[in-house]
Design an enzyme around this catalytic site. Structure first.
Site, PDB file in Angstrom:
ATOM      1  N   ILE A   1      30.880  72.578  21.141  1.00 18.92           N
ATOM      2  CA  ILE A   1      32.100  71.990  20.553  1.00 18.92           C
ATOM      3  C   ILE A   1      33.267  72.976  20.602  1.00 18.92           C
ATOM      4  O   ILE A   1      34.428  72.564  20.647  1.00 18.92           O
ATOM      5  CB  ILE A   1      31.825  71.546  19.090  1.00 18.92           C
TER       6      ILE A   1
ATOM      7  N   SER B   1      26.047  70.308  36.838  1.00 22.43           N
ATOM      8  CA  SER B   1      27.197  70.937  37.498  1.00 22.43           C
ATOM      9  C   SER B   1      27.131  70.844  39.015  1.00 22.43           C
ATOM     10  O   SER B   1      26.048  70.908  39.612  1.00 22.43           O
ATOM     11  CB  SER B   1      27.227  72.426  37.104  1.00 22.43           C
TER      12      SER B   1
ATOM     13  N   GLU C   1      27.800  73.187  40.783  1.00 22.59           N
ATOM     14  CA  GLU C   1      27.230  74.470  41.226  1.00 22.59           C
ATOM     15  C   GLU C   1      25.801  74.286  41.732  1.00 22.59           C
ATOM     16  O   GLU C   1      25.285  75.133  42.459  1.00 22.59           O
ATOM     17  CB  GLU C   1      27.227  75.474  40.068  1.00 22.59           C
TER      18      GLU C   1
ATOM     19  N   TYR D   1      23.252  80.989  37.246  1.00 27.10           N
ATOM     20  CA  TYR D   1      23.812  79.849  36.508  1.00 27.10           C
ATOM     21  C   TYR D   1      23.423  78.526  37.195  1.00 27.10           C
ATOM     22  O   TYR D   1      22.928  77.594  36.558  1.00 27.10           O
ATOM     23  CB  TYR D   1      25.339  79.977  36.425  1.00 27.10           C
TER      24      TYR D   1
HETATM   25  P1  NAP Z   1      32.920  76.606  27.855  1.00 23.02           P
HETATM   26  O1  NAP Z   1      34.349  76.391  27.517  1.00 23.02           O
HETATM   27  O2  NAP Z   1      32.485  77.914  28.421  1.00 23.02           O
HETATM   28  O3  NAP Z   1      32.043  76.302  26.554  1.00 23.02           O
HETATM   29  C1  NAP Z   1      30.702  76.673  26.470  1.00 23.02           C
HETATM   30  C2  NAP Z   1      30.197  76.326  25.083  1.00 23.02           C
HETATM   31  O4  NAP Z   1      28.803  76.699  24.999  1.00 23.02           O
HETATM   32  C3  NAP Z   1      30.915  77.053  23.944  1.00 23.02           C
HETATM   33  O5  NAP Z   1      31.232  76.119  22.944  1.00 23.02           O
HETATM   34  C4  NAP Z   1      29.874  78.037  23.445  1.00 23.02           C
HETATM   35  O6  NAP Z   1      29.971  78.286  22.054  1.00 23.02           O
HETATM   36  C5  NAP Z   1      28.597  77.256  23.707  1.00 23.02           C
HETATM   37  N1  NAP Z   1      27.416  78.113  23.680  1.00 23.02           N
HETATM   38  C6  NAP Z   1      27.207  79.279  24.336  1.00 23.02           C
HETATM   39  N2  NAP Z   1      26.009  79.790  24.007  1.00 23.02           N
HETATM   40  C7  NAP Z   1      25.446  78.935  23.114  1.00 23.02           C
HETATM   41  C8  NAP Z   1      24.227  78.921  22.393  1.00 23.02           C
HETATM   42  N3  NAP Z   1      23.326  79.908  22.515  1.00 23.02           N
HETATM   43  N4  NAP Z   1      23.968  77.883  21.565  1.00 23.02           N
HETATM   44  C9  NAP Z   1      24.877  76.889  21.400  1.00 23.02           C
HETATM   45  N5  NAP Z   1      26.065  76.846  22.056  1.00 23.02           N
HETATM   46  C10 NAP Z   1      26.334  77.859  22.901  1.00 23.02           C
HETATM   47  O7  NAP Z   1      32.424  75.483  28.890  1.00 23.02           O
HETATM   48  P2  NAP Z   1      33.115  74.100  29.307  1.00 23.02           P
HETATM   49  O8  NAP Z   1      34.019  74.337  30.463  1.00 23.02           O
HETATM   50  O9  NAP Z   1      33.596  73.399  28.107  1.00 23.02           O
HETATM   51  O10 NAP Z   1      31.855  73.333  29.920  1.00 23.02           O
HETATM   52  C11 NAP Z   1      30.998  72.547  29.103  1.00 23.02           C
HETATM   53  C12 NAP Z   1      29.653  72.380  29.803  1.00 23.02           C
HETATM   54  O11 NAP Z   1      29.833  71.743  31.047  1.00 23.02           O
HETATM   55  C13 NAP Z   1      28.919  73.674  30.107  1.00 23.02           C
HETATM   56  O12 NAP Z   1      27.547  73.425  29.971  1.00 23.02           O
HETATM   57  C14 NAP Z   1      29.264  73.959  31.544  1.00 23.02           C
HETATM   58  O13 NAP Z   1      28.255  74.743  32.148  1.00 23.02           O
HETATM   59  C15 NAP Z   1      29.293  72.540  32.091  1.00 23.02           C
HETATM   60  N6  NAP Z   1      30.163  72.312  33.247  1.00 23.02           N
HETATM   61  C16 NAP Z   1      31.468  72.685  33.194  1.00 23.02           C
HETATM   62  C17 NAP Z   1      32.292  72.424  34.262  1.00 23.02           C
HETATM   63  C18 NAP Z   1      33.748  72.809  34.235  1.00 23.02           C
HETATM   64  O14 NAP Z   1      34.365  72.825  35.308  1.00 23.02           O
HETATM   65  N7  NAP Z   1      34.334  73.066  33.073  1.00 23.02           N
HETATM   66  C19 NAP Z   1      31.772  71.751  35.402  1.00 23.02           C
HETATM   67  C20 NAP Z   1      30.442  71.382  35.397  1.00 23.02           C
HETATM   68  C21 NAP Z   1      29.630  71.644  34.316  1.00 23.02           C
HETATM   69  P3  NAP Z   1      30.447  79.679  21.396  1.00 23.02           P
HETATM   70  O15 NAP Z   1      31.843  79.448  20.937  1.00 23.02           O
HETATM   71  O16 NAP Z   1      29.485  79.822  20.266  1.00 23.02           O
HETATM   72  O17 NAP Z   1      30.322  80.735  22.438  1.00 23.02           O
HETATM   73  N1  GDD Z   2      36.858  83.366  37.951  1.00 26.72           N
HETATM   74  C1  GDD Z   2      37.447  83.820  39.056  1.00 26.72           C
HETATM   75  N2  GDD Z   2      38.266  84.913  38.978  1.00 26.72           N
HETATM   76  N3  GDD Z   2      37.231  83.176  40.221  1.00 26.72           N
HETATM   77  C2  GDD Z   2      37.859  83.625  41.325  1.00 26.72           C
HETATM   78  C3  GDD Z   2      38.708  84.731  41.310  1.00 26.72           C
HETATM   79  C4  GDD Z   2      38.917  85.419  40.091  1.00 26.72           C
HETATM   80  O1  GDD Z   2      39.642  86.409  39.997  1.00 26.72           O
HETATM   81  N4  GDD Z   2      39.190  84.915  42.560  1.00 26.72           N
HETATM   82  C5  GDD Z   2      38.659  83.975  43.336  1.00 26.72           C
HETATM   83  N5  GDD Z   2      37.838  83.179  42.596  1.00 26.72           N
HETATM   84  C6  GDD Z   2      37.031  82.064  43.110  1.00 26.72           C
HETATM   85  C7  GDD Z   2      35.538  82.194  42.787  1.00 26.72           C
HETATM   86  O2  GDD Z   2      34.914  83.098  43.694  1.00 26.72           O
HETATM   87  C8  GDD Z   2      35.096  80.752  42.951  1.00 26.72           C
HETATM   88  O3  GDD Z   2      34.821  80.488  44.298  1.00 26.72           O
HETATM   89  C9  GDD Z   2      36.321  79.936  42.542  1.00 26.72           C
HETATM   90  O4  GDD Z   2      37.416  80.867  42.467  1.00 26.72           O
HETATM   91  C10 GDD Z   2      36.190  79.221  41.202  1.00 26.72           C
HETATM   92  O5  GDD Z   2      35.743  80.150  40.214  1.00 26.72           O
HETATM   93  P1  GDD Z   2      35.697  79.774  38.652  1.00 26.72           P
HETATM   94  O6  GDD Z   2      37.005  79.229  38.218  1.00 26.72           O
HETATM   95  O7  GDD Z   2      35.162  80.971  37.942  1.00 26.72           O
HETATM   96  O8  GDD Z   2      34.704  78.533  38.589  1.00 26.72           O
HETATM   97  P2  GDD Z   2      33.287  78.261  39.283  1.00 26.72           P
HETATM   98  O9  GDD Z   2      33.506  77.271  40.387  1.00 26.72           O
HETATM   99  O10 GDD Z   2      32.561  79.497  39.592  1.00 26.72           O
HETATM  100  O11 GDD Z   2      32.479  77.565  38.088  1.00 26.72           O
HETATM  101  C11 GDD Z   2      33.096  76.563  37.263  1.00 26.72           C
HETATM  102  O12 GDD Z   2      32.853  75.289  37.793  1.00 26.72           O
HETATM  103  C12 GDD Z   2      31.476  74.901  37.831  1.00 26.72           C
HETATM  104  C13 GDD Z   2      31.407  73.520  38.462  1.00 26.72           C
HETATM  105  O13 GDD Z   2      31.474  73.609  39.848  1.00 26.72           O
HETATM  106  C14 GDD Z   2      32.507  76.738  35.848  1.00 26.72           C
HETATM  107  O14 GDD Z   2      33.214  75.921  34.951  1.00 26.72           O
HETATM  108  C15 GDD Z   2      31.044  76.343  35.819  1.00 26.72           C
HETATM  109  O15 GDD Z   2      30.573  76.359  34.467  1.00 26.72           O
HETATM  110  C16 GDD Z   2      30.925  74.928  36.415  1.00 26.72           C
HETATM  111  O16 GDD Z   2      29.587  74.496  36.405  1.00 26.72           O
END
Ligand code: NAP
Ligand code: GDD
Length: 341
Positions: free
Chosen positions: A10, A134, A136, A158
């Protein structure tokens, strides 16, 4: 009586948008929070005053059982995870425990609290479960665009942990007849995105440079391509998935792909800056194994759920740059700030 939802994660980006959406839909929303003094909880208390909080941790089976017993949810959204890919190499075991095993613990909490066994499967009126899978998991992609049938080849601890959670969710559906679904979500962003992810790092970098607070932005691989959408649209999709008659997995994305270089160009352009004067490529920010190209085929979600994204890549980048210009110009600190836009 209002339907009840329990959200793990949350305090994260998606948790906030999902909670807002469910509150608008008339749900009683509960958020699972961990730690005895988690600083991010104040952000939830400020932005989401109607959300009720329950203590629990994805590392602690008993706490999840207690949370499910207390809340008696109709729907559980498991968004909690170690979600930053580079951290998963530094803390691979913790990532496996939270992002992977956490899914098992949450499913077990639901199974035990509902009295479900292999011989006595889940009946009607059961708790519905959403797992945050994801893109990923596709990793080194086998085909483009990626859909629900594309094979997985994760490229980070991850991605491997998410793949475990994904298959486990499917397995609980098949073994116990549970209503358990995975949303395979491609990257989604917003002004609430964590500062460590590339879109927010870039929007903050642009704002700092524009306001004279920095003179360079260090980035890693500029050639990686992602399918970037707006987090608010994706939270809506999570809810839609749990309303479907049958539990099924869905790919959620825009169907467009852009490189990090194109992201940088668009973000600096939105502030009237020439990116080539400020961006420094830093080898230290490259990953041990990269995911080069992600691009969703969201046809199933469009045809079966009626889901469509409403914000384009260009609108998303402009929204994030504008929000960070306002935040920094007002003296806000993106790492400390307790007021989310
Ligand atoms: P986020 O902003 O990094 O939030 C992660 C959440 O997980 C935080 O609320 C964190 O709470 C909680 N958490 C971490 N460790 C925990 C634990 N041990 N027990 C309970 N809660 C814990 O991630 P988001 O971008 O909102 O993404 C939400 C979900 O979707 C994640 O599972 C992520 O992997 C997945 N996802 C995200 C994307 C994307 O592009 N955003 C895409 C695909 C999948 P604390 O405040 O306690 O650290
Ligand atoms: N973070 C970061 N920082 N990424 C960088 C940078 C940098 O300085 N420079 C280049 N990148 C490139 C990374 O190598 C990657 O290819 C891309 O930017 C995106 O990186 P992130 O924004 O860190 O996201 P992600 O794709 O690795 O992962 C996010 O998306 C996933 C879904 O595809 C996260 O939200 C994951 O939790 C999620 O599952």
């Amino acid at each position: 009586m209002a339907r009840r939802a329990l959200i793990t994660g949350i305090t994260g980006q998606d948790g906030s948008y999902l909670a807002e959406h469910l509150l608008r839909e008339g749900y009683e929303v509960w958020g699972l929070v961990r730690g005895q003094a988690n600083p991010r909880v104040s952000r939830v208390r400020q932005l989401l005053q109607d959300v009720r909080l329950v203590r629990g941790d994805l590392l602690d089976q008993g706490s999840l059982i207690s949370a499910v017993e207390k809340v008696q949810p109709d729907e559980v959204y498991n968004l909690g995870a170690i979600s930053f890919v580079p951290m998963s190499w530094e803390q691979a075991e913790l990532t496996a425990e939270v992002t992977g095993m956490g899914v098992l613990r949450m499913l077990e909490a639901i199974r035990v609290c509902s009295g479900i066994t292999a011989s006595r499967g889940a009946g009607s009126g059961q708790i519905r479960f959403y797992q945050a899978s994801s893109s990923e998991m596709f990793g080194q992609v086998r085909e483009t665009p990626q859909n629900e049938r594309t094979p997985f080849h994760p490229r980070s601890p991850y991605g491997v942990a998410k793949t475990y959670g994904h298959f486990l969710t499917q397995n609980y559906r098949e073994s116990y007849g549970m209503y358990a679904v995975s949303g395979i979500l491609f990257n989604h962003e917003s002004p609430r995105r964590g500062a460590e992810f590339v879109t927010r790092k870039v929007s903050l970098g642009v704002a700092r440079i524009k306001l004279g607070l920095a003179d360079e932005l260090r980035l890693g691989n500029l050639e990686a391509r992602r399918d970037w959408g707006f987090a608010g649209d994706y939270a809506r999709a999570m809810h839609m998935m749990l309303q479907a008659a049958e539990p099924e997995d869905y790919v959620i994305g825009t169907g467009r792909t852009q490189s990090v270089r194109e992201l940088v160009e668009a973000a600096f352009g939105a502030a009237g800056l020439d990116w080539e004067r400020y961006v420094v490529c830093d080898q230290a920010l490259h990953r041990p194994a990269e995911v080069d190209l992600l691009c969703a085929d969201p046809k199933k979600a469009r045809t079966q759920l009626g889901w469509e994204p409403t914000v384009t890549f260009e609108e998303l980048v402009a929204m994030m740059v504008e929000a960070d210009l306002n935040l920094l110009a007002g003296g806000g600190d993106p790492h400390q700030d307790s007021s989310w836009p």
